[in-house]
Design an enzyme around this catalytic site. Structure first.
Site, PDB file in Angstrom:
ATOM      1  N   ASP A   1      -1.323 -27.952  -7.243  1.00 56.40           N
ATOM      2  CA  ASP A   1      -1.922 -29.079  -8.157  1.00 56.40           C
ATOM      3  C   ASP A   1      -0.854 -29.447  -9.172  1.00 56.40           C
ATOM      4  O   ASP A   1      -0.471 -30.512  -9.372  1.00 56.40           O
ATOM      5  CB  ASP A   1      -2.900 -28.506  -8.864  1.00 56.40           C
TER       6      ASP A   1
ATOM      7  N   LYS B   1      -9.030 -31.287  -4.001  1.00 57.22           N
ATOM      8  CA  LYS B   1      -7.835 -30.647  -3.484  1.00 57.22           C
ATOM      9  C   LYS B   1      -7.326 -31.112  -2.343  1.00 57.22           C
ATOM     10  O   LYS B   1      -6.079 -31.540  -2.507  1.00 57.22           O
ATOM     11  CB  LYS B   1      -8.227 -29.092  -3.098  1.00 57.22           C
TER      12      LYS B   1
ATOM     13  N   HIS C   1     -31.441 -31.782   0.850  1.00 56.16           N
ATOM     14  CA  HIS C   1     -30.086 -31.974   0.209  1.00 56.16           C
ATOM     15  C   HIS C   1     -29.295 -32.570   1.441  1.00 56.16           C
ATOM     16  O   HIS C   1     -28.770 -31.849   2.315  1.00 56.16           O
ATOM     17  CB  HIS C   1     -29.635 -30.755  -0.205  1.00 56.16           C
TER      18      HIS C   1
ATOM     19  N   GLY D   1     -31.081 -30.470  -9.388  1.00 55.44           N
ATOM     20  CA  GLY D   1     -30.929 -29.959 -10.835  1.00 55.44           C
ATOM     21  C   GLY D   1     -31.905 -28.750 -10.976  1.00 55.44           C
ATOM     22  O   GLY D   1     -32.831 -28.645 -10.211  1.00 55.44           O
TER      23      GLY D   1
ATOM     24  N   CYS E   1     -33.360 -34.546  -4.425  1.00 54.72           N
ATOM     25  CA  CYS E   1     -34.351 -33.378  -5.035  1.00 54.72           C
ATOM     26  C   CYS E   1     -34.723 -33.605  -6.311  1.00 54.72           C
ATOM     27  O   CYS E   1     -35.784 -34.563  -6.608  1.00 54.72           O
ATOM     28  CB  CYS E   1     -33.252 -32.204  -4.683  1.00 54.72           C
TER      29      CYS E   1
ATOM     30  N   GLU F   1     -26.271 -33.586   1.237  1.00 51.48           N
ATOM     31  CA  GLU F   1     -24.875 -33.253   1.125  1.00 51.48           C
ATOM     32  C   GLU F   1     -24.372 -31.870   1.490  1.00 51.48           C
ATOM     33  O   GLU F   1     -23.175 -31.690   1.967  1.00 51.48           O
ATOM     34  CB  GLU F   1     -24.555 -33.415  -0.329  1.00 51.48           C
TER      35      GLU F   1
END
Ligand code: XMP
Length: 513
Positions: A227, A369, A169, A56, A83, A171
């Protein structure tokens, strides 16, 4: 049947939070991102296996910084702080912090210990850092498990409480072995078994829709995009044609021949009850003179709802079904992150709308998605439709900078059609996530024949991506671009210059707005 296991990701507003969820789901473990302040009782259940605290933008020591209570660590499941999440753990357990003399940003070499979080990770590996504060003394009970040159405690662990923190991080792709670290956390430490696949949930989603709608009626917004097509197909499986009316709103902001193609595909392939509403006059009138992108979005979003309300009154419907997907919700600021733009389908309903929150159905709102596409394939939607490029709900309104006029729309449609045709001729369409032309609103001087021209500058964009969250500008071969430029300038009156957009996301976005 609910998911048998889940990880909860508490969102403290970091830029990469969606990626954490992507990585966990890619590992076959269901997870949800929730605002850090969501009460524990609302998400704690038997399926909970672990909690991740995200990064954040704040300093945990700042007044009013987002925090959670220490009771989170009494839930009996492992917790991983990333983090800011690590700083928060450090703060809550009484560790010391120092403002780093040298902030670390970008690729950094990490030395890590032989511990469960780093199983099958090399002892020297590259991670992505993005911080100023750093832990200087780990809290009691926590052992340092990794370091970098400027950050002696780049990760820590309290194995007895099963609480972990990493300053970097895992990710993002730049953390070379980050996926392995996250897998270690969810499988080895949290004990997840994996095997989650979005398409396995089709029966459950169908049953949930039936349950919520009961004997009621539904109008569904159908845009022609992936979608809304998948949402409508799902609803079509759950409800009969007498209960479900799909509404295709032509807002006049579609690409060349799009309305015709979309209507044909739905009727021929999906057997849905589709109504075509030509509302182009109304939309263009409402947008007249408007130049500010967020205002365009708000106007379009509201008019969409008005058209759906009219259809709901006509058909006696009680519900509105939309193809909202997970990134739409998160990017519209429904987690803790900053609002980048309001997606029209989550921008909020007008206060006086016929549909209250209880009347909105969003069966895909927890899917990414690629998961939506997997569900689409599982529902038997034709492959080409499932793999169509995404097209934004506000259509060409986000691809014309400045005021939208019919003349500009016609120019843009013509340029876009030439560009897409040339990409297809070059055999490039399949590898591209999205490709389109933009009317930049800038006019420039040129010369054609012996005459001076003063025409529009058109931007061409093509990007590759896995999920639209991070994208790279596609490397379209120069001869293809030259041909596009020559054809566009030669064939589309009013255009005398073509540029190619080489901006990645971040820092850019896909659309120009
Ligand atoms: P950006 O421009 O934010 O776009 O990188 C990310 C993806 O979202 C699409 N997009 C939208 N889709 N309604 C939609 O249904 C919208 O309001 C909207 N705005 C952007 C965009 O085309 C890209 O695929």
């Amino acid at each position: 049947m609910a998911n048998a296991e889940k990880i909860i990701i508490l969102d403290f507003g970091g830029q990469y939070n969606q990626l954490i969820a992507r990585r966990v789901r890619e590992a076959g473990v269901y997870c949800e991102i929730l605002n850090y302040a969501a009460p524990v009782e609302s998400w704690r259940d038997d399926a909970l296996r672990g909690v991740i605290l995200t990064g954040g933008p704040n300093s945990v020591y700042a007044e009013g910084a987002p925090r959670v209570g220490k009771e989170l660590f009494d839930l009996g499941v492992p917790v991983l702080g990333i983090c800011y999440g690590m700083q928060l753990i450090n703060y809550l357990f009484g560790g010391a912090v120092a403002s780093a003399e040298v902030g670390e940003y970008g690729h950094t070499e990490l030395t890590c210990a032989d511990v469960p979080l780093f199983r099958d990770v090399r002892r020297h590996t590259v991670v992505f850092m993005n911080h100023n504060d750093r832990v200087s003394v780990a809290p009691a009970g926590f052992a340092p498990i990794a370091s970098t040159e400027h950050c002696p405690i780049a990760a820590f662990a309290d194995e007895s409480r099963r609480v972990y923190g990493v300053q970097f991080h895992p990710e993002v792709r730049h953390t070379v072995e980050g996926t392995q670290m996250l897998r270690n956390f969810v499988f080895d430490i949290c004990g997840c078994r994996g095997g989650y696949r979005a398409e396995d949930a089709i029966d459950r989603m169908v049953a949930e829709l039936r349950d919520r709608v009961g004997g009621g009626r539904v109008v569904a917004g159908l845009s022609g995009g992936v979608d809304s097509s998948v949402a409508c197909a799902l609803a079509g499986r759950a409800l009969g044609p007498d209960q479900l009316t799909c509404v295709f709103v032509d807002h006049g902001l579609l690409r060349k021949d799009e309305a015709k193609q979309v209507m044909a595909t739905y009727r021929d392939h999906l057997g849905l009850n589709v109504v075509h509403v030509d509302a182009s006059e109304r939309f263009l009138e409402a947008l007249r003179g408007v130049t500010e992108p967020e205002r365009k979005r708000k106007i379009i979003g509201e008019l969409f709802v008005r058209v759906f309300e009219e259809e709901a009154r006509r058909t006696g419907a009680d519900f509105l079904l939309q193809g909202t997907i997970y990134p739409d919700r998160i990017e519209s600021g429904m987690g803790g992150s900053a609002t980048i733009k309001s997606h029209h389908n989550v921008g909020g309903l007008p206060k006086d709308s016929l549909f209250t929150k209880d009347h909105i159905l969003e069966p895909l709102s927890l899917l990414f998605k690629d998961e939506v596409r997997a569900v689409g394939e599982g529902l038997g939607i034709p492959h080409d439709m499932v793999w169509r490029q995404p097209f934004p709900g506000p259509g060409l309104a986000v691809r014309i900078i400045g005021e939208i006029t019919r003349e500009k729309l016609d120019i843009l449609r013509a340029c876009d059609a030439v560009y897409l045709e040339e990409l297809a001729n070059a055999g490039l369409s399949g590898r591209i996530w999205q490709s389109f032309a933009v009317l930049t609103g800038v006019r420039t001087v040129g010369c054609m024949g012996d005459d001076r021209t003063y025409g529009y500058c058109v931007g061409l964009r093509a990007v590759t991506s896995d999920d639209a969250m991070t994208v790279e500008a596609a490397e379209i071969p120069y001869p293809v671009l030259k041909k596009c430029a020559a054809r566009i300038i030669g064939e589309v009156p009013g255009v005398n210059r073509v540029v190619y957009d080489i901006t990645d996301k971040p820092p850019g976005t896909i659309e120009w707005e």
